[in-house]
Design a protein around this motif. Structure first.
Motif, PDB file in Angstrom:
ATOM      1  N   GLY A  53      10.994 -10.800  -7.833  1.00 38.14           N
ATOM      2  CA  GLY A  53       9.543 -10.603  -7.317  1.00 38.14           C
ATOM      3  C   GLY A  53       9.479  -8.951  -7.073  1.00 38.14           C
ATOM      4  N   ILE A  54       8.220  -8.838  -6.613  1.00 39.39           N
ATOM      5  CA  ILE A  54       7.630  -7.466  -6.119  1.00 39.39           C
ATOM      6  C   ILE A  54       7.137  -7.422  -4.770  1.00 39.39           C
ATOM      7  CG2 ILE A  54       6.351  -5.554  -6.552  1.00 39.39           C
ATOM      8  CD1 ILE A  54       6.438  -6.147  -9.587  1.00 39.39           C
ATOM      9  N   TYR A  55       7.576  -6.675  -3.695  1.00 44.36           N
ATOM     10  CA  TYR A  55       7.210  -6.697  -2.617  1.00 44.36           C
ATOM     11  C   TYR A  55       6.514  -5.233  -2.183  1.00 44.36           C
ATOM     12  CZ  TYR A  55      10.201 -10.498  -2.657  1.00 44.36           C
ATOM     13  OH  TYR A  55      10.674 -11.799  -3.102  1.00 44.36           O
ATOM     14  N   LYS A  56       5.699  -5.361  -1.158  1.00 46.19           N
ATOM     15  CA  LYS A  56       4.969  -4.064  -0.802  1.00 46.19           C
ATOM     16  C   LYS A  56       5.208  -3.817   0.649  1.00 46.19           C
ATOM     17  CE  LYS A  56       0.301  -4.638   0.061  1.00 46.19           C
ATOM     18  NZ  LYS A  56      -1.027  -4.927   0.133  1.00 46.19           N
ATOM     19  N   VAL A  57       5.710  -2.926   0.960  1.00 47.65           N
ATOM     20  CA  VAL A  57       6.038  -2.511   2.403  1.00 47.65           C
ATOM     21  C   VAL A  57       5.129  -1.529   2.773  1.00 47.65           C
ATOM     22  CG1 VAL A  57       7.983  -1.359   4.025  1.00 47.65           C
ATOM     23  CG2 VAL A  57       8.527  -2.703   2.015  1.00 47.65           C
ATOM     24  N   PHE A  58       4.198  -1.951   4.012  1.00 46.13           N
ATOM     25  CA  PHE A  58       3.248  -0.933   4.312  1.00 46.13           C
ATOM     26  C   PHE A  58       2.856  -0.924   5.797  1.00 46.13           C
ATOM     27  CE2 PHE A  58       1.304  -5.112   3.292  1.00 46.13           C
ATOM     28  CZ  PHE A  58       0.239  -5.320   4.362  1.00 46.13           C
ATOM     29  N   PHE A  59       2.090  -0.036   6.256  1.00 42.96           N
ATOM     30  CA  PHE A  59       1.562  -0.089   7.796  1.00 42.96           C
ATOM     31  C   PHE A  59       0.019   0.150   7.441  1.00 42.96           C
ATOM     32  CE2 PHE A  59       2.181   4.360   6.959  1.00 42.96           C
ATOM     33  CZ  PHE A  59       1.273   5.032   7.656  1.00 42.96           C
ATOM     34  N   VAL A  60      -0.683  -0.161   8.613  1.00 40.33           N
ATOM     35  CA  VAL A  60      -1.976  -0.176   8.841  1.00 40.33           C
ATOM     36  C   VAL A  60      -2.256   0.909   9.898  1.00 40.33           C
ATOM     37  CG1 VAL A  60      -4.215  -1.255   8.989  1.00 40.33           C
ATOM     38  CG2 VAL A  60      -2.555  -2.385   7.754  1.00 40.33           C
ATOM     39  N   ASP A  61      -3.204   1.893   9.835  1.00 44.35           N
ATOM     40  CA  ASP A  61      -3.516   2.690  10.882  1.00 44.35           C
ATOM     41  C   ASP A  61      -4.582   2.202  11.645  1.00 44.35           C
ATOM     42  OD1 ASP A  61      -5.983   3.168   9.688  1.00 44.35           O
ATOM     43  OD2 ASP A  61      -5.721   5.240   9.106  1.00 44.35           O
ATOM     44  N   ASN A  62      -5.046   2.893  12.951  1.00 45.70           N
ATOM     45  CA  ASN A  62      -5.838   2.306  13.845  1.00 45.70           C
ATOM     46  C   ASN A  62      -7.209   2.113  13.221  1.00 45.70           C
ATOM     47  OD1 ASN A  62      -4.131   2.311  15.610  1.00 45.70           O
ATOM     48  ND2 ASN A  62      -4.435   4.415  16.486  1.00 45.70           N
ATOM     49  N   ALA A  63      -7.692   2.819  12.091  1.00 50.57           N
ATOM     50  CA  ALA A  63      -8.983   2.454  11.633  1.00 50.57           C
ATOM     51  C   ALA A  63      -8.777   1.420  10.405  1.00 50.57           C
ATOM     52  CB  ALA A  63      -9.232   4.079  10.954  1.00 50.57           C
ATOM     53  N   GLY A  64      -7.768   1.004  10.387  1.00 46.60           N
ATOM     54  CA  GLY A  64      -7.745  -0.339   9.256  1.00 46.60           C
ATOM     55  C   GLY A  64      -7.160   0.210   7.958  1.00 46.60           C
ATOM     56  N   LYS A  65      -6.976   1.542   7.871  1.00 51.44           N
ATOM     57  CA  LYS A  65      -6.576   1.904   6.425  1.00 51.44           C
ATOM     58  C   LYS A  65      -5.141   1.730   6.351  1.00 51.44           C
ATOM     59  CE  LYS A  65      -6.184   5.855   3.378  1.00 51.44           C
ATOM     60  NZ  LYS A  65      -6.429   6.816   2.632  1.00 51.44           N
ATOM     61  N   GLU A  66      -4.479   1.053   4.768  1.00 46.37           N
ATOM     62  CA  GLU A  66      -3.358   0.746   4.655  1.00 46.37           C
ATOM     63  C   GLU A  66      -2.619   1.707   3.858  1.00 46.37           C
ATOM     64  OE1 GLU A  66      -2.041  -2.261   1.105  1.00 46.37           O
ATOM     65  OE2 GLU A  66      -3.102  -3.233   2.949  1.00 46.37           O
ATOM     66  N   TYR A  67      -1.445   1.973   4.250  1.00 46.48           N
ATOM     67  CA  TYR A  67      -0.428   3.041   3.467  1.00 46.48           C
ATOM     68  C   TYR A  67       0.723   2.390   3.067  1.00 46.48           C
ATOM     69  CZ  TYR A  67      -3.512   6.111   6.130  1.00 46.48           C
ATOM     70  OH  TYR A  67      -4.515   6.938   6.443  1.00 46.48           O
ATOM     71  N   ILE A  68       0.885   2.501   1.911  1.00 52.31           N
ATOM     72  CA  ILE A  68       2.092   1.841   1.157  1.00 52.31           C
ATOM     73  C   ILE A  68       3.105   2.962   1.273  1.00 52.31           C
ATOM     74  CG2 ILE A  68       3.072   0.667  -1.073  1.00 52.31           C
ATOM     75  CD1 ILE A  68       0.326   0.103  -1.636  1.00 52.31           C
ATOM     76  N   MET A  69       4.344   2.348   1.806  1.00 52.11           N
ATOM     77  CA  MET A  69       5.555   3.246   1.988  1.00 52.11           C
ATOM     78  C   MET A  69       6.509   2.910   0.797  1.00 52.11           C
ATOM     79  SD  MET A  69       5.228   4.799   4.771  1.00 52.11           S
ATOM     80  CE  MET A  69       6.914   5.239   4.976  1.00 52.11           C
ATOM     81  N   GLN A  70       6.400   1.618   0.232  1.00 50.84           N
ATOM     82  CA  GLN A  70       7.474   1.349  -0.662  1.00 50.84           C
ATOM     83  C   GLN A  70       7.066  -0.188  -1.612  1.00 50.84           C
ATOM     84  OE1 GLN A  70      11.103  -0.332   0.949  1.00 50.84           O
ATOM     85  NE2 GLN A  70      12.219  -0.219  -0.556  1.00 50.84           N
ATOM     86  N   PHE A  71       7.142  -0.082  -2.885  1.00 50.01           N
ATOM     87  CA  PHE A  71       7.400  -1.307  -3.528  1.00 50.01           C
ATOM     88  C   PHE A  71       8.547  -1.431  -3.727  1.00 50.01           C
ATOM     89  CE2 PHE A  71       3.208   0.873  -5.523  1.00 50.01           C
ATOM     90  CZ  PHE A  71       2.560  -0.277  -4.666  1.00 50.01           C
ATOM     91  N   ALA A  72       9.258  -2.764  -3.432  1.00 46.25           N
ATOM     92  CA  ALA A  72      10.462  -3.263  -3.550  1.00 46.25           C
ATOM     93  C   ALA A  72      10.560  -3.982  -4.741  1.00 46.25           C
ATOM     94  CB  ALA A  72      11.023  -3.517  -2.299  1.00 46.25           C
TER      95      ALA A  72
END
Length: 188
Positions: A53-72
């Motif tokens: 499979g493929i997995y997305k490691v991410f966080f969401v800032d206070n404004a709701g914008k998503e930032y992808i740190m890693q595809f695993a």
């Protein structure tokens, strides 16, 4: 568990008895597309080894914008590592983008394996070092390169992901707009 053994033995060969001991510290989990392994605010008590499979490691800032740190993908390790090692609540998410399987284990299991088997301490140290090097390279690329250079490097490092991950997520990972990625993709 054969895949776990192959993965470990690429770095640290194990005897049959050692592997029997090691595999007792891992649990198999099937993961569906769009299923989350970690949500922000969760107790991030597991580290995951991707079997498929493929997995997305991410966080969401206070404004709701998503930032992808890693595809695993296969043979990659993932977690919210700050939360995992510090035993804090997660500030990241892990979402399955393409159904698959993972093996998971706790920090206590990792520590016990490392204390009991020098080979496993070496294995975990090698994986952590490689992850740190990759993260530094990613940050350097994000800070000092053009969108074209970032796309070319992503394509070179992960050619199989170009076709498996929706372009909007690749754009997000590269820090460019979907439109910019479309122009870059057309040049490739």
């Amino acid at each position: 568990m054969d895949r776990l053994r192959q993965h470990i033995e690429a770095t640290s060969p194990l005897t049959d008895d050692e592997f029997e001991y090691v595999k007792g510290y891992f649990t198999l989990k099937k993961v569906r597309k769009n299923q989350f392994l970690i949500h922000e605010g969760d107790d991030a008590k597991y580290e995951y080894l991707v079997l498929s499979g493929i997995y997305k490691v991410f966080f969401v800032d206070n404004a709701g914008k998503e930032y992808i740190m890693q595809f695993a993908q296969r043979n990659w390790w993932m977690s919210d590592y700050y939360a995992f090692f510090k035993q804090k609540d997660a500030s990241m998410f892990i979402e399955c983008m393409e159904g698959g399987e993972v093996l998971y284990s706790t920090l206590a299991s990792r520590e016990k394996l490392s204390a009991d088997l020098h080979k496993m301490e070496h294995f975990f140290r090698a994986k952590l070092t490689n992850g740190y090097v990759a993260l530094q390279q990613r940050i350097k690329l994000l800070l000092s390169s053009t969108p074209q250079q970032r796309y070319e490097e992503f394509s070179r490092l992960y050619p199989e992901l170009i076709e498996r991950i929706p372009k909007k997520f690749i754009a997000e990972y590269l820090g460019v707009s979907r439109e910019t990625l479309s122009r870059l993709y057309g040049k490739g």
